[in-house]
Design a protein around this motif. Structure first.
Motif, PDB file in Angstrom:
ATOM      1  N   VAL A 108       0.461  -1.550   0.085  1.00 57.06           N
ATOM      2  CA  VAL A 108      -0.404  -0.133  -0.180  1.00 57.06           C
ATOM      3  C   VAL A 108       1.041   0.916   0.135  1.00 57.06           C
ATOM      4  N   ALA A 109       0.389   2.983  -0.344  1.00 57.93           N
ATOM      5  CA  ALA A 109       1.133   3.432  -0.828  1.00 57.93           C
ATOM      6  C   ALA A 109      -0.330   5.075  -1.035  1.00 57.93           C
ATOM      7  N   GLU A 110       0.617   5.670  -0.989  1.00 54.57           N
ATOM      8  CA  GLU A 110      -0.718   6.572  -1.040  1.00 54.57           C
ATOM      9  C   GLU A 110       0.275   7.490  -2.578  1.00 54.57           C
ATOM     10  N   ILE A 111      -0.765   8.352  -3.230  1.00 51.54           N
ATOM     11  CA  ILE A 111       0.199   9.071  -4.971  1.00 51.54           C
ATOM     12  C   ILE A 111       0.096  10.198  -4.153  1.00 51.54           C
ATOM     13  N   ALA A 112       0.879  11.064  -4.598  1.00 53.34           N
ATOM     14  CA  ALA A 112       0.019  12.688  -4.096  1.00 53.34           C
ATOM     15  C   ALA A 112       0.953  13.371  -5.300  1.00 53.34           C
ATOM     16  N   ALA A 129      -0.319  10.618 -12.418  1.00 50.60           N
ATOM     17  CA  ALA A 129      -0.206   9.984 -12.111  1.00 50.60           C
ATOM     18  C   ALA A 129      -0.945   8.538 -12.652  1.00 50.60           C
ATOM     19  N   THR A 130      -1.325   8.600 -13.902  1.00 48.72           N
ATOM     20  CA  THR A 130      -1.469   7.750 -14.030  1.00 48.72           C
ATOM     21  C   THR A 130      -0.061   6.797 -14.894  1.00 48.72           C
ATOM     22  N   ALA A 131       1.105   7.897 -14.964  1.00 58.23           N
ATOM     23  CA  ALA A 131       1.960   6.406 -15.589  1.00 58.23           C
ATOM     24  C   ALA A 131       2.978   6.306 -13.901  1.00 58.23           C
ATOM     25  N   LEU A 132       2.639   7.229 -13.402  1.00 60.60           N
ATOM     26  CA  LEU A 132       2.905   6.293 -12.085  1.00 60.60           C
ATOM     27  C   LEU A 132       2.537   5.229 -11.329  1.00 60.60           C
ATOM     28  N   THR A 133       1.030   5.719 -11.365  1.00 62.06           N
ATOM     29  CA  THR A 133       0.048   3.913 -11.049  1.00 62.06           C
ATOM     30  C   THR A 133       0.513   2.580 -12.363  1.00 62.06           C
ATOM     31  N   HIS A 134       0.502   3.162 -12.751  1.00 64.26           N
ATOM     32  CA  HIS A 134       0.690   1.828 -14.076  1.00 64.26           C
ATOM     33  C   HIS A 134       2.119   0.756 -13.271  1.00 64.26           C
ATOM     34  N   TRP A 135       3.704   2.047 -13.098  1.00 61.77           N
ATOM     35  CA  TRP A 135       4.832   1.237 -12.947  1.00 61.77           C
ATOM     36  C   TRP A 135       4.631   0.771 -11.180  1.00 61.77           C
ATOM     37  N   ILE A 140       6.194  -3.384  -9.660  1.00 63.45           N
ATOM     38  CA  ILE A 140       6.378  -3.378  -8.588  1.00 63.45           C
ATOM     39  C   ILE A 140       5.893  -4.456  -7.912  1.00 63.45           C
ATOM     40  N   GLY A 141       4.413  -4.519  -7.916  1.00 60.72           N
ATOM     41  CA  GLY A 141       3.111  -4.885  -7.582  1.00 60.72           C
ATOM     42  C   GLY A 141       2.698  -4.740  -6.411  1.00 60.72           C
ATOM     43  N   PHE A 142       2.472  -2.792  -6.179  1.00 57.12           N
ATOM     44  CA  PHE A 142       1.534  -2.963  -5.319  1.00 57.12           C
ATOM     45  C   PHE A 142       0.345  -3.743  -5.319  1.00 57.12           C
ATOM     46  N   HIS A 143      -0.008  -2.927  -4.444  1.00 50.90           N
ATOM     47  CA  HIS A 143      -1.696  -3.749  -4.189  1.00 50.90           C
ATOM     48  C   HIS A 143      -2.938  -2.960  -4.330  1.00 50.90           C
ATOM     49  N   ARG A 144      -2.461  -1.830  -3.326  1.00 49.23           N
ATOM     50  CA  ARG A 144      -4.135  -0.349  -2.895  1.00 49.23           C
ATOM     51  C   ARG A 144      -2.625   0.737  -3.318  1.00 49.23           C
ATOM     52  N   LEU A 145      -3.382   1.712  -3.719  1.00 50.26           N
ATOM     53  CA  LEU A 145      -3.316   2.798  -4.162  1.00 50.26           C
ATOM     54  C   LEU A 145      -4.465   4.121  -3.554  1.00 50.26           C
ATOM     55  N   ARG A 189      -7.532   3.605  -5.657  1.00 49.70           N
ATOM     56  CA  ARG A 189      -7.807   2.337  -6.728  1.00 49.70           C
ATOM     57  C   ARG A 189      -6.461   0.527  -5.849  1.00 49.70           C
ATOM     58  N   VAL A 190      -7.343  -0.201  -6.662  1.00 48.12           N
ATOM     59  CA  VAL A 190      -6.729  -1.517  -6.451  1.00 48.12           C
ATOM     60  C   VAL A 190      -6.135  -2.663  -7.785  1.00 48.12           C
ATOM     61  N   ARG A 191      -4.686  -2.481  -7.225  1.00 54.37           N
ATOM     62  CA  ARG A 191      -4.595  -3.857  -8.682  1.00 54.37           C
ATOM     63  C   ARG A 191      -5.478  -4.647  -9.035  1.00 54.37           C
TER      64      ARG A 191
END
Length: 193
Positions: A108-112, A129-135, A140-145, A189-191
């Motif tokens: 889990v992480a928070e996007i800002a 935000a879209t590019a970082l979320t995709h990455w 990396i395999g994060f589950h939730r942002l 968003r969840v993966r």
């Protein structure tokens, strides 16, 4: 006491490699911060709109240089990951995007994000935000942002929605801005969304 589940991400998921530059649509690039970005960060914080929605001020390029050093150290410590959002052709600073409050074990992480005054209304925050979320999800395999913004900031709300972050609720009186306590929208968003 042992955990009943395995960690989503293990230590080293970020720090085992150098922080990457991430291409985004529209000639936008997310790249690691550099010491020479300090004057541009200071200039960005001269903007009253940015200061309205941000909890900190930046009084000098020297102070901005200290922030950049902290941001760069966040990658090695895996506590946060910060990128300068720049024009790919000119390297002009357009904004910042970050993963904050990273909890690797939970994935889990928070996007800002923020943008400089001249970049607003051009889709920069959405592309970043879209590019970082995709990455974060695919590489990396994060589950939730998660993504939070002041309820009184409809522009940030539009970015969150367009980036696919569902509105989950309102955190009452959750962030202290210069003008007092603000209710905050919580998006996520969840993966696999």
């Amino acid at each position: 006491m042992p955990f009943l589940t395995s960690p989503v991400l293990t230590p080293g998921a970020l720090a085992r490699v150098p922080q990457p530059a991430l291409p985004a649509a529209g000639g936008t690039l997310l790249r690691p911060w550099r010491a020479e970005d300090a004057p541009a960060v200071h200039a960005a914080f001269e903007d009253p709109v940015l200061r309205q929605w941000h909890g900190r001020s930046c009084e000098s390029a020297e102070e901005a240089a200290g922030w950049i050093a902290q941001w760069r150290g966040g990658w090695a410590d895996e506590r946060d990951a910060q990128w300068a959002v720049v024009d790919e052709g000119t390297d002009e600073l357009l904004g910042r995007v970050a993963l904050r409050q990273i909890v690797l074990g939970d994935g889990v992480a928070e996007i800002a994000y923020w943008t400089v005054a001249g970049a607003r209304g051009r889709g920069v925050a959405l592309r970043a935000a879209t590019a970082l979320t995709h990455w974060a999800f695919e590489e990396i395999g994060f589950h939730r942002l998660e993504l939070m913004h002041a309820l009184a900031n409809p522009a940030s709300c539009r970015v969150a929605g367009k980036a696919g972050f569902a509105l989950e609720g309102t955190k009452r009186s959750a962030y202290l801005h210069q003008d007092g306590w603000h209710d905050m929208h919580l998006h996520a968003r969840v993966r696999g969304d």
